[in-house]
Motif scaffolding. Sequence first.
Motif, PDB file in Angstrom:
ATOM      1  N   PRO A 129      90.729   4.702  72.543  1.00 23.83           N
ATOM      2  CA  PRO A 129      90.164   3.418  72.983  1.00 23.83           C
ATOM      3  C   PRO A 129      88.768   3.160  72.448  1.00 23.83           C
ATOM      4  CG  PRO A 129      91.250   4.524  74.801  1.00 23.83           C
ATOM      5  CD  PRO A 129      91.189   5.517  73.685  1.00 23.83           C
ATOM      6  N   ILE A 130      87.950   4.207  72.369  1.00 24.06           N
ATOM      7  CA  ILE A 130      86.660   4.134  71.672  1.00 24.06           C
ATOM      8  C   ILE A 130      86.432   5.473  70.981  1.00 24.06           C
ATOM      9  CG2 ILE A 130      84.161   3.921  71.825  1.00 24.06           C
ATOM     10  CD1 ILE A 130      84.430   2.073  74.115  1.00 24.06           C
ATOM     11  N   ARG A 158      73.935   2.970  70.991  1.00 20.36           N
ATOM     12  CA  ARG A 158      73.874   1.590  70.507  1.00 20.36           C
ATOM     13  C   ARG A 158      73.616   1.513  68.995  1.00 20.36           C
ATOM     14  NH1 ARG A 158      73.877  -1.862  74.886  1.00 20.36           N
ATOM     15  NH2 ARG A 158      73.199  -0.981  76.882  1.00 20.36           N
ATOM     16  N   SER A 159      74.267   2.396  68.251  1.00 20.72           N
ATOM     17  CA  SER A 159      74.156   2.352  66.794  1.00 20.72           C
ATOM     18  C   SER A 159      75.117   1.342  66.179  1.00 20.72           C
ATOM     19  CB  SER A 159      74.452   3.735  66.202  1.00 20.72           C
ATOM     20  OG  SER A 159      75.843   4.020  66.266  1.00 20.72           O
ATOM     21  N   GLY A 160      76.124   0.919  66.951  1.00 21.11           N
ATOM     22  CA  GLY A 160      77.124  -0.016  66.449  1.00 21.11           C
ATOM     23  C   GLY A 160      78.284   0.641  65.741  1.00 21.11           C
ATOM     24  N   GLU A 161      78.168   1.941  65.407  1.00 21.00           N
ATOM     25  CA  GLU A 161      79.193   2.594  64.598  1.00 21.00           C
ATOM     26  C   GLU A 161      80.241   3.304  65.460  1.00 21.00           C
ATOM     27  OE1 GLU A 161      77.183   4.920  61.577  1.00 21.00           O
ATOM     28  OE2 GLU A 161      77.339   3.190  60.258  1.00 21.00           O
ATOM     29  N   PHE A 162      80.845   2.552  66.351  1.00 15.34           N
ATOM     30  CA  PHE A 162      81.959   3.049  67.145  1.00 15.34           C
ATOM     31  C   PHE A 162      83.169   2.166  66.849  1.00 15.34           C
ATOM     32  CE2 PHE A 162      79.561  -0.017  69.594  1.00 15.34           C
ATOM     33  CZ  PHE A 162      80.525  -0.867  70.084  1.00 15.34           C
ATOM     34  N   THR A 163      84.355   2.679  67.135  1.00 13.30           N
ATOM     35  CA  THR A 163      85.572   1.961  66.744  1.00 13.30           C
ATOM     36  C   THR A 163      86.635   2.012  67.830  1.00 13.30           C
ATOM     37  OG1 THR A 163      86.397   3.958  65.656  1.00 13.30           O
ATOM     38  CG2 THR A 163      85.232   2.361  64.267  1.00 13.30           C
ATOM     39  N   VAL A 164      87.562   1.069  67.733  1.00 15.76           N
ATOM     40  CA  VAL A 164      88.786   1.045  68.530  1.00 15.76           C
ATOM     41  C   VAL A 164      89.926   1.411  67.580  1.00 15.76           C
ATOM     42  CG1 VAL A 164      90.380  -0.441  69.805  1.00 15.76           C
ATOM     43  CG2 VAL A 164      87.901  -0.680  70.138  1.00 15.76           C
ATOM     44  N   ASN A 165      90.785   2.339  67.991  1.00 17.96           N
ATOM     45  CA  ASN A 165      91.766   2.912  67.067  1.00 17.96           C
ATOM     46  C   ASN A 165      93.180   2.926  67.635  1.00 17.96           C
ATOM     47  OD1 ASN A 165      89.902   4.499  64.886  1.00 17.96           O
ATOM     48  ND2 ASN A 165      88.961   4.484  66.907  1.00 17.96           N
ATOM     49  N   ILE A 166      94.116   2.390  66.867  1.00 13.62           N
ATOM     50  CA  ILE A 166      95.529   2.409  67.242  1.00 13.62           C
ATOM     51  C   ILE A 166      96.334   2.870  66.028  1.00 13.62           C
ATOM     52  CG2 ILE A 166      97.501   1.091  68.084  1.00 13.62           C
ATOM     53  CD1 ILE A 166      95.532  -0.988  69.179  1.00 13.62           C
ATOM     54  N   ALA A 167      97.164   3.889  66.214  1.00 15.03           N
ATOM     55  CA  ALA A 167      98.014   4.380  65.130  1.00 15.03           C
ATOM     56  C   ALA A 167      99.444   4.546  65.619  1.00 15.03           C
ATOM     57  CB  ALA A 167      97.492   5.716  64.595  1.00 15.03           C
ATOM     58  N   LEU A 168     100.374   4.348  64.727  1.00 16.76           N
ATOM     59  CA  LEU A 168     101.774   4.657  64.994  1.00 16.76           C
ATOM     60  C   LEU A 168     102.124   5.922  64.226  1.00 16.76           C
ATOM     61  CD1 LEU A 168     104.464   3.775  66.329  1.00 16.76           C
ATOM     62  CD2 LEU A 168     105.018   2.622  64.173  1.00 16.76           C
ATOM     63  N   ILE A 169     102.626   6.918  64.946  1.00 22.64           N
ATOM     64  CA  ILE A 169     103.009   8.191  64.335  1.00 22.64           C
ATOM     65  C   ILE A 169     104.526   8.253  64.250  1.00 22.64           C
ATOM     66  CG2 ILE A 169     102.846  10.696  64.480  1.00 22.64           C
ATOM     67  CD1 ILE A 169     100.144   9.248  64.196  1.00 22.64           C
ATOM     68  N   GLU A 170     105.033   8.616  63.075  1.00 22.69           N
ATOM     69  CA  GLU A 170     106.470   8.781  62.882  1.00 22.69           C
ATOM     70  C   GLU A 170     106.714  10.103  62.160  1.00 22.69           C
ATOM     71  OE1 GLU A 170     108.657   4.724  62.410  1.00 22.69           O
ATOM     72  OE2 GLU A 170     106.931   4.664  61.055  1.00 22.69           O
ATOM     73  N   ASP A 171     107.444  10.998  62.833  1.00 24.18           N
ATOM     74  CA  ASP A 171     107.738  12.313  62.272  1.00 24.18           C
ATOM     75  C   ASP A 171     106.478  13.028  61.798  1.00 24.18           C
ATOM     76  OD1 ASP A 171     110.508  12.034  62.719  1.00 24.18           O
ATOM     77  OD2 ASP A 171     110.715  10.873  60.879  1.00 24.18           O
ATOM     78  N   GLY A 172     105.425  12.959  62.613  1.00 23.62           N
ATOM     79  CA  GLY A 172     104.190  13.678  62.329  1.00 23.62           C
ATOM     80  C   GLY A 172     103.229  12.992  61.392  1.00 23.62           C
ATOM     81  N   GLU A 173     103.598  11.823  60.883  1.00 20.79           N
ATOM     82  CA  GLU A 173     102.770  11.124  59.899  1.00 20.79           C
ATOM     83  C   GLU A 173     102.294   9.787  60.455  1.00 20.79           C
ATOM     84  OE1 GLU A 173     103.324   8.978  55.501  1.00 20.79           O
ATOM     85  OE2 GLU A 173     104.917  10.238  56.340  1.00 20.79           O
ATOM     86  N   PRO A 174     101.010   9.434  60.247  1.00 19.06           N
ATOM     87  CA  PRO A 174     100.539   8.116  60.670  1.00 19.06           C
ATOM     88  C   PRO A 174     101.004   7.051  59.675  1.00 19.06           C
ATOM     89  CG  PRO A 174      98.730   9.330  59.664  1.00 19.06           C
ATOM     90  CD  PRO A 174      99.924  10.251  59.673  1.00 19.06           C
ATOM     91  N   THR A 175     101.855   6.149  60.129  1.00 16.51           N
ATOM     92  CA  THR A 175     102.446   5.177  59.216  1.00 16.51           C
ATOM     93  C   THR A 175     101.848   3.779  59.349  1.00 16.51           C
ATOM     94  OG1 THR A 175     104.221   4.780  60.811  1.00 16.51           O
ATOM     95  CG2 THR A 175     104.633   6.409  59.083  1.00 16.51           C
ATOM     96  N   LEU A 176     101.133   3.539  60.425  1.00 14.59           N
ATOM     97  CA  LEU A 176     100.441   2.264  60.626  1.00 14.59           C
ATOM     98  C   LEU A 176      99.158   2.568  61.377  1.00 14.59           C
ATOM     99  CD1 LEU A 176     101.859  -1.127  61.887  1.00 14.59           C
ATOM    100  CD2 LEU A 176      99.935  -0.076  63.075  1.00 14.59           C
ATOM    101  N   GLY A 177      98.063   1.958  60.954  1.00 17.53           N
ATOM    102  CA  GLY A 177      96.799   2.177  61.641  1.00 17.53           C
ATOM    103  C   GLY A 177      95.945   0.930  61.650  1.00 17.53           C
ATOM    104  N   VAL A 178      95.291   0.680  62.784  1.00 14.46           N
ATOM    105  CA  VAL A 178      94.333  -0.417  62.917  1.00 14.46           C
ATOM    106  C   VAL A 178      93.042   0.156  63.488  1.00 14.46           C
ATOM    107  CG1 VAL A 178      93.788  -2.613  64.026  1.00 14.46           C
ATOM    108  CG2 VAL A 178      96.132  -2.142  63.274  1.00 14.46           C
TER     109      VAL A 178
END
Length: 255
Positions: free
Chosen positions: A88-89, A98-118
């Motif tokens: 989530p963060i 407050r450096s601004g360099e934080f992210t929100v991360n969502i990945a889809l894993i298929e058979d151990g491999e990340p196949t989609l990431g935002v």
Amino acid sequence: MQLSEILTDVIRIADEASERVLHIYESDFKVSYKDDDSPITAADVASHEVIVSGLRAISYDIPILSEEGRDIPWEERQHWRRFWLVDPIDGTKEFTQRSGEFTVNIALIEDGEPTLGVVTAPALKEAFWGVRGEGAWKRDRAGKVRRISVAEPRGSKRVVASKNHLNDETRDFIDKIGDHELVQAGSSLKFCRMAEGRADIYPRLGPTSEWDTAAGHAVLASAGGRVQTLQGEALRYGKEDVLNPSFVAAASWCL
């Protein structure tokens, strides 16, 4: 399920979570600490709730593993061939500083491999996404979307490193690279900076968890990069132990 068909929805979910996070970031928020002394804020919880609710609405049959909802026993997880992996963060320290360099991360894993990431960077107003076999993209703070790819081979490598986790082992690895330029970046932005060609290699010889790296890994791989262990094996997801081994992420020509 075609990954390109759900990508727009996943980006929307990440943007909604980013809006909630940014609202808290710009307020007088409080910091609490988990049992392992890592920081957590209301923004972590709010982002988790938005993402989990959104993903369940678009893919009710795909399980979700999130840093803020991680107590799912291995006896259940070991049967997951496909699952969402969420941070989530990423970079809560960057958030609290407050450096601004934080992210929100969502990945889809298929058979151990990340196949989609935002990956979104709410304070920087940037977003990155990638789909296996289809490429990677960046949306800048003006809202312009462009396709991205790793940099072409060059003489002096640009090494991206963490501002908060640059330990002695990583420094020794970097020293052995030879002629290089050090590029500082926080959170999963390190993967994204390589994906857009602004850095070349990221060694991480220290503890990370699967949710810290999966979305950025997907973006980098879609942009022509690789993430591998120090033994040269692909970094995999969906293990019993959610901690990653030490790894090196880079444009393929660097490995």
